[in-house]
Design an enzyme around this catalytic site. Structure first.
Site, PDB file in Angstrom:
ATOM      1  N   ARG A  24       0.817  -1.213   0.000  1.00 46.92           N
ATOM      2  CA  ARG A  24       0.000   0.000   0.000  1.00 46.92           C
ATOM      3  C   ARG A  24       0.846   1.255   0.000  1.00 46.92           C
ATOM      4  NH1 ARG A  24      -2.685  -0.019   5.974  1.00 46.92           N
ATOM      5  NH2 ARG A  24      -0.773  -0.292   7.151  1.00 46.92           N
ATOM      6  N   SER A  51      -4.658   4.870   4.539  1.00 52.64           N
ATOM      7  CA  SER A  51      -4.370   3.435   4.556  1.00 52.64           C
ATOM      8  C   SER A  51      -3.661   2.956   3.297  1.00 52.64           C
ATOM      9  CB  SER A  51      -5.667   2.628   4.704  1.00 52.64           C
ATOM     10  OG  SER A  51      -6.284   2.923   5.928  1.00 52.64           O
ATOM     11  N   GLU A  72     -21.956   3.364   1.965  1.00 50.97           N
ATOM     12  CA  GLU A  72     -22.440   2.140   2.603  1.00 50.97           C
ATOM     13  C   GLU A  72     -23.939   2.207   2.792  1.00 50.97           C
ATOM     14  OE1 GLU A  72     -20.157   2.176   6.173  1.00 50.97           O
ATOM     15  OE2 GLU A  72     -18.408   1.304   5.212  1.00 50.97           O
TER      16      GLU A  72
END
Length: 73
Positions: A24, A51, A72
Site C-alpha cells: 500500500r 491506509s 455504505e
C-alpha cells in the site's frame, strides 16, 4: 507511461531490492510519482488515503485529488 501523447520515463523508487515495503505504501509512492510527470492525472479516493498511501498524492496535488467517500448502506 504515455501522457498527452508523449512517452515519459518514470524515476526508480527510492527503495532498493530486498527492502521491505508494504504494497500500500509502494502504491502511494507510485501514485505520487505518476502525478509528478503527468499533469492530467487525477486520483479518486473512498476515505482510505491514509491506509493506501494516496495521501502523498493528495498533499502534492490537492486540486487533482477527489474524495468520493464511502457509500455504505
Amino acid at each position: 507511461y504515455e501522457c498527452k501523447a508523449r512517452t515519459i520515463e518514470l524515476p526508480s523508487p527510492a527503495y532498493k531490492k530486498g527492502d521491505l515495503k508494504a504494497t500500500r505504501w509502494a502504491y502511494g509512492d507510485a501514485l505520487a510519482a505518476l502525478g509528478e510527470v503527468c499533469d492530467t492525472m487525477v486520483s479518486l479516493d473512498a476515505e482510505v488515503k491514509n491506509s493506501t498511501g494516496a495521501e502523498q498524492f493528495a498533499e502534492k496535488f490537492p486540486d487533482r485529488f477527489f474524495q468520493c467517500f464511502i457509500a455504505e448502506q
